[in-house]
Each structure stands twice: as C-alpha cells, then as structure tokens.
Design a protein around this motif. Structure first.
Motif, PDB file in Angstrom:
ATOM      1  N   ALA A 106      10.640 -10.164  -0.690  1.00 55.50           N
ATOM      2  CA  ALA A 106      11.121 -10.209  -2.075  1.00 55.50           C
ATOM      3  C   ALA A 106      10.127 -10.939  -2.975  1.00 55.50           C
ATOM      4  O   ALA A 106       9.893 -10.527  -4.121  1.00 55.50           O
ATOM      5  N   GLU A 107       9.506 -11.985  -2.442  1.00 55.99           N
ATOM      6  CA  GLU A 107       8.575 -12.772  -3.256  1.00 55.99           C
ATOM      7  C   GLU A 107       7.322 -11.980  -3.599  1.00 55.99           C
ATOM      8  O   GLU A 107       6.878 -11.988  -4.759  1.00 55.99           O
ATOM      9  N   TYR A 108       6.726 -11.308  -2.625  1.00 55.68           N
ATOM     10  CA  TYR A 108       5.482 -10.600  -2.949  1.00 55.68           C
ATOM     11  C   TYR A 108       5.767  -9.410  -3.870  1.00 55.68           C
ATOM     12  O   TYR A 108       4.949  -9.064  -4.733  1.00 55.68           O
ATOM     13  N   GLN A 109       6.933  -8.781  -3.722  1.00 56.15           N
ATOM     14  CA  GLN A 109       7.268  -7.683  -4.617  1.00 56.15           C
ATOM     15  C   GLN A 109       7.498  -8.182  -6.043  1.00 56.15           C
ATOM     16  O   GLN A 109       7.037  -7.553  -7.011  1.00 56.15           O
ATOM     17  N   THR A 110       8.176  -9.305  -6.170  1.00 58.27           N
ATOM     18  CA  THR A 110       8.380  -9.895  -7.499  1.00 58.27           C
ATOM     19  C   THR A 110       7.042 -10.286  -8.116  1.00 58.27           C
ATOM     20  O   THR A 110       6.795 -10.069  -9.318  1.00 58.27           O
ATOM     21  N   TRP A 111       6.171 -10.845  -7.303  1.00 59.11           N
ATOM     22  CA  TRP A 111       4.839 -11.250  -7.737  1.00 59.11           C
ATOM     23  C   TRP A 111       4.069 -10.065  -8.307  1.00 59.11           C
ATOM     24  O   TRP A 111       3.476 -10.134  -9.389  1.00 59.11           O
ATOM     25  N   LEU A 112       4.081  -8.952  -7.576  1.00 56.37           N
ATOM     26  CA  LEU A 112       3.323  -7.783  -8.015  1.00 56.37           C
ATOM     27  C   LEU A 112       3.949  -7.136  -9.258  1.00 56.37           C
ATOM     28  O   LEU A 112       3.233  -6.727 -10.174  1.00 56.37           O
TER      29      LEU A 112
ATOM     30  N   GLY B 269      -0.988  -9.210  -9.366  1.00 59.88           N
ATOM     31  CA  GLY B 269      -2.044  -8.539  -8.612  1.00 59.88           C
ATOM     32  C   GLY B 269      -2.153  -8.907  -7.148  1.00 59.88           C
ATOM     33  O   GLY B 269      -1.567  -9.874  -6.665  1.00 59.88           O
ATOM     34  N   PHE B 270      -2.973  -8.080  -6.449  1.00 54.62           N
ATOM     35  CA  PHE B 270      -3.167  -8.237  -5.010  1.00 54.62           C
ATOM     36  C   PHE B 270      -4.162  -9.330  -4.655  1.00 54.62           C
ATOM     37  O   PHE B 270      -4.156  -9.827  -3.534  1.00 54.62           O
ATOM     38  N   GLN B 271      -5.035  -9.689  -5.587  1.00 50.02           N
ATOM     39  CA  GLN B 271      -6.151 -10.560  -5.252  1.00 50.02           C
ATOM     40  C   GLN B 271      -5.811 -12.042  -5.284  1.00 50.02           C
ATOM     41  O   GLN B 271      -6.581 -12.863  -4.787  1.00 50.02           O
ATOM     42  N   ALA B 272      -4.685 -12.382  -5.845  1.00 50.09           N
ATOM     43  CA  ALA B 272      -4.326 -13.803  -5.974  1.00 50.09           C
ATOM     44  C   ALA B 272      -4.093 -14.415  -4.597  1.00 50.09           C
ATOM     45  O   ALA B 272      -3.521 -13.781  -3.704  1.00 50.09           O
ATOM     46  N   PRO B 273      -4.532 -15.659  -4.393  1.00 45.31           N
ATOM     47  CA  PRO B 273      -4.307 -16.320  -3.097  1.00 45.31           C
ATOM     48  C   PRO B 273      -2.838 -16.365  -2.703  1.00 45.31           C
ATOM     49  O   PRO B 273      -2.511 -16.277  -1.518  1.00 45.31           O
TER      50      PRO B 273
ATOM     51  N   ASP C 248      -2.384  -2.650  -9.585  1.00 46.64           N
ATOM     52  CA  ASP C 248      -1.793  -3.979  -9.455  1.00 46.64           C
ATOM     53  C   ASP C 248      -0.487  -3.978  -8.672  1.00 46.64           C
ATOM     54  O   ASP C 248       0.118  -5.034  -8.481  1.00 46.64           O
ATOM     55  N   GLY C 249      -0.030  -2.804  -8.251  1.00 47.73           N
ATOM     56  CA  GLY C 249       1.211  -2.738  -7.488  1.00 47.73           C
ATOM     57  C   GLY C 249       2.461  -2.971  -8.315  1.00 47.73           C
ATOM     58  O   GLY C 249       3.508  -3.299  -7.759  1.00 47.73           O
ATOM     59  N   ARG C 250       2.374  -2.788  -9.622  1.00 47.42           N
ATOM     60  CA  ARG C 250       3.566  -3.020 -10.453  1.00 47.42           C
ATOM     61  C   ARG C 250       4.626  -1.947 -10.221  1.00 47.42           C
ATOM     62  O   ARG C 250       5.814  -2.254 -10.159  1.00 47.42           O
ATOM     63  N   ARG C 251       4.185  -0.703 -10.119  1.00 44.03           N
ATOM     64  CA  ARG C 251       5.138   0.389  -9.931  1.00 44.03           C
ATOM     65  C   ARG C 251       5.640   0.449  -8.498  1.00 44.03           C
ATOM     66  O   ARG C 251       6.838   0.627  -8.253  1.00 44.03           O
TER      67      ARG C 251
ATOM     68  N   LYS D 123      -1.043  -3.835   0.090  1.00 42.62           N
ATOM     69  CA  LYS D 123      -2.410  -3.769  -0.422  1.00 42.62           C
ATOM     70  C   LYS D 123      -2.535  -2.585  -1.360  1.00 42.62           C
ATOM     71  O   LYS D 123      -1.655  -1.710  -1.409  1.00 42.62           O
ATOM     72  N   VAL D 124      -3.655  -2.550  -2.074  1.00 41.12           N
ATOM     73  CA  VAL D 124      -3.823  -1.509  -3.092  1.00 41.12           C
ATOM     74  C   VAL D 124      -3.677  -0.126  -2.479  1.00 41.12           C
ATOM     75  O   VAL D 124      -2.951   0.732  -2.994  1.00 41.12           O
ATOM     76  N   SER D 125      -4.353   0.119  -1.362  1.00 43.71           N
ATOM     77  CA  SER D 125      -4.342   1.442  -0.759  1.00 43.71           C
ATOM     78  C   SER D 125      -4.481   1.323   0.749  1.00 43.71           C
ATOM     79  O   SER D 125      -5.336   0.575   1.242  1.00 43.71           O
ATOM     80  N   ASP D 126      -3.655   2.047   1.457  1.00 40.80           N
ATOM     81  CA  ASP D 126      -3.679   2.016   2.914  1.00 40.80           C
ATOM     82  C   ASP D 126      -4.488   3.201   3.440  1.00 40.80           C
ATOM     83  O   ASP D 126      -4.664   4.216   2.748  1.00 40.80           O
ATOM     84  N   ASP D 127      -4.995   3.060   4.659  1.00 44.02           N
ATOM     85  CA  ASP D 127      -5.607   4.203   5.331  1.00 44.02           C
ATOM     86  C   ASP D 127      -4.550   5.298   5.515  1.00 44.02           C
ATOM     87  O   ASP D 127      -3.354   5.008   5.659  1.00 44.02           O
ATOM     88  N   LYS D 128      -5.006   6.538   5.561  1.00 49.92           N
ATOM     89  CA  LYS D 128      -4.083   7.667   5.671  1.00 49.92           C
ATOM     90  C   LYS D 128      -4.602   8.668   6.689  1.00 49.92           C
ATOM     91  O   LYS D 128      -5.774   9.033   6.662  1.00 49.92           O
ATOM     92  N   ALA D 129      -3.705   9.130   7.544  1.00 51.55           N
ATOM     93  CA  ALA D 129      -4.009  10.201   8.487  1.00 51.55           C
ATOM     94  C   ALA D 129      -2.791  11.104   8.580  1.00 51.55           C
ATOM     95  O   ALA D 129      -1.662  10.620   8.709  1.00 51.55           O
ATOM     96  N   LEU D 130      -3.020  12.402   8.501  1.00 50.45           N
ATOM     97  CA  LEU D 130      -1.921  13.366   8.465  1.00 50.45           C
ATOM     98  C   LEU D 130      -2.349  14.629   9.201  1.00 50.45           C
ATOM     99  O   LEU D 130      -3.397  15.207   8.887  1.00 50.45           O
ATOM    100  N   ALA D 131      -1.564  15.028  10.184  1.00 54.45           N
ATOM    101  CA  ALA D 131      -1.820  16.261  10.930  1.00 54.45           C
ATOM    102  C   ALA D 131      -0.638  17.198  10.746  1.00 54.45           C
ATOM    103  O   ALA D 131       0.519  16.787  10.845  1.00 54.45           O
TER     104      ALA D 131
END
Length: 287
Positions: A145-151, A156-160, A259-262, A267-275
């Motif tokens: 809940a905290e990191y979602q509220t933060w974003l 942003g993602f870069q804050a300590p 910034d992950g607001r929406r 993290k900003v973007s995750d790796d993706k693999a789809l078959a």
C-alpha cells in the motif's frame, strides 16, 4: 517454429537497459518459459543465467523421458542445476517456470510461481492456469500500500524510499520461500522439492485451439494494465499481430507511465516473454 501438432510464435523484450532475465526454451513437443528472479539491489543480476540453465535442463529431461510427470521433470532439472553449480538454498538465483507439453492425446501444463499459462478451447472456453501464492502473500502487506501510494503521488521509482519499501517486501517474501510455511510460496531455486508444489493441468488435445505461456511482464497487459480486456483479447492480438507486437505494446504503455502514477508497480518496465502455441484454427469470432 513448427512442432508435431502445433506451431509456436514468440515475443521477448527486456524491461530496461540490462539483458532480459526471461527465457523461452523450445524442445520437441514442448515450450518452457522462465522468469529469472531479479534483485532489488544494483548487484549484477543472475536470474537470467539460472533461468537459461534450468530451461535447458528441463528440455534435456523431457527429451530423455518425454512422458514423465512434469513435476518430476522440473524436480530433476532443478537437482541437476543445483548439483552442477553448487547452489545453496536461500542464496541462489531463482526462476518461475511454466511448461506446456504436447503428449499426443493430451496437452499438459505446469506452472510454478507467477508465469501463467492460458489455454483456449475450440469451444471458446478459457482456462487460465495460475500460481497465485506469492501474490496472496504480499497483497495485504503495508509495504504494498505504501509504495503504491508513493507512486500515485508522483514521487517516482528512483527515490530511495521506494527502494527501501521494496527491500522490506522482498525480505518478507524470503521468509516464506520454499520452506512449507503456512501462506508460503514455491519457486525454482536450490530446493528441488519446490517442483512437487507446482500447479499442473491437462487437456485433451482435440479440444485445444491455442495456448499462451508468459511471464508476469506480459500477463500485466491483461491483469494489471487492462490493455487487453480479456485473455481472449490477448490471444486474438497474438494470433493476428504476433506476440512480438503484443509485448512491444505493453512496453510502450509502461513508457507512457514513467512514474507509475497510473499503474503503480515494482519498476518502470519488466522483462516480457510470451509464447503462443497454435493447435487448431479458432472456430469462432474473437475480439
């Protein structure tokens, strides 16, 4: 690639500047999708190294015993990986694992951790195969809940502070990893027994139209972002546009929310693999 009884198209994309830690391994009659577990720290990631080794060992075990129970296959593959590299439980890299195997009369699936398999029948029925134990473990944690509220507040993602919250969440997860604790979860790491706790499913081959196998970076397009309203929509996009364009569309959507607001996320973007495994023409209109 054309296999006996089905064809496979794939799409892969790294989330950031580092090489992707996701892997797609193809073997005769089977597809294996793995997501190497990343660290929150800046240490050189080893999840991709582990995922590649393990995926290749899964393929080797399948080749030697093509009709074995998939949990046995994965357990043997983890055992070989651990033995060859002296991996130690709790300090080893790890990976999620999903396997789909065409065994003639049946199609079999295994899912360990959060890389789902979605089967679509010729009748139109959709059957997702999921392992939600990790998601259930962290869902009610205050750090979530905290990191979602933060974003959402635009910090942003870069804050300590964001990284500290994720490190706390990771520490909580590790206490429940592969030890059978109530409410715990299992992932491929240095404990071969984890494979016995995988989710498995089988379908008659004659009933299956297509199957999607993906890491959570790709499933986020449905479950987290709603870019594709249903699994049907995602499958239709894979079949008409190709999985490579699908993973690019998900990646582009993340880039538009830097910034992950929406969509608050780790993290900003995750790796993706789809078959996408195509067994038969879809006998209905989708999308």
């Amino acid at each position: 690639m054309i296999h006996a009884g089905f064809s496979v198209t794939t799409g892969e994309l790294p989330g950031g500047d580092r090489p992707s830690e996701d892997r797609i391994v193809q073997a005769p009659g089977a597809v294996i999708v793995l997501d190497g577990v990343s660290n929150v720290s800046d240490d050189e990631p080893r999840g991709g190294w582990y995922a590649e080794l393990l995926g290749n060992h899964v393929a080797s075990v399948l080749a030697a015993d093509p009709h074995a129970d998939l949990r046995y296959v994965l357990e043997q593959a983890i055992s070989v990986t651990v033995r060859e590299h002296g991996l130690v439980a709790g300090s080893s890299p790890a990976a999620t694992v999903s396997i789909v195997r065409h065994g003639g009369e049946t199609v079999d699936a295994l899912v360990l951790a959060d890389s789902p398999v979605v089967a679509r029948a010729i009748s139109g029925a959709v059957d997702p195969v999921r392992d939600d134990r990790l998601a259930c473990l962290v869902a009610d944690r205050p750090e979530c809940a905290e990191y979602q509220t933060w974003l959402r507040a635009g910090r942003g993602f870069q804050a300590p502070e964001h990284r500290i919250l994720l490190q706390k969440l990771r520490a909580h997860q590790l206490r429940y990893l592969n030890n059978g604790a109530p409410g715990g979860y299992w992932v491929a790491e240095a404990v071969p027994e984890a494979a016995r706790h995988a989710v498995v499913r089988s379908w008659p081959t004659s009933q299956i139209a297509d199957i999607l196998v993906m890491t959570d970076g790709a499933s986020a397009g449905v479950e987290d972002y709603g870019l594709y309203a249903t699994w049907d929509d995602l499958a239709h996009a894979c079949l008409t546009e190709g999985p490579d364009k699908v993973v690019r569309a998900i990646h582009d959507a993340e880039a538009e929310d830097p910034d992950g607001r929406r969509w608050p996320r780790y993290k900003v973007s995750d790796d993706k693999a789809l078959a996408c495994l195509r067994f038969a023409p879809v006998a209905r209109s989708v999308g």
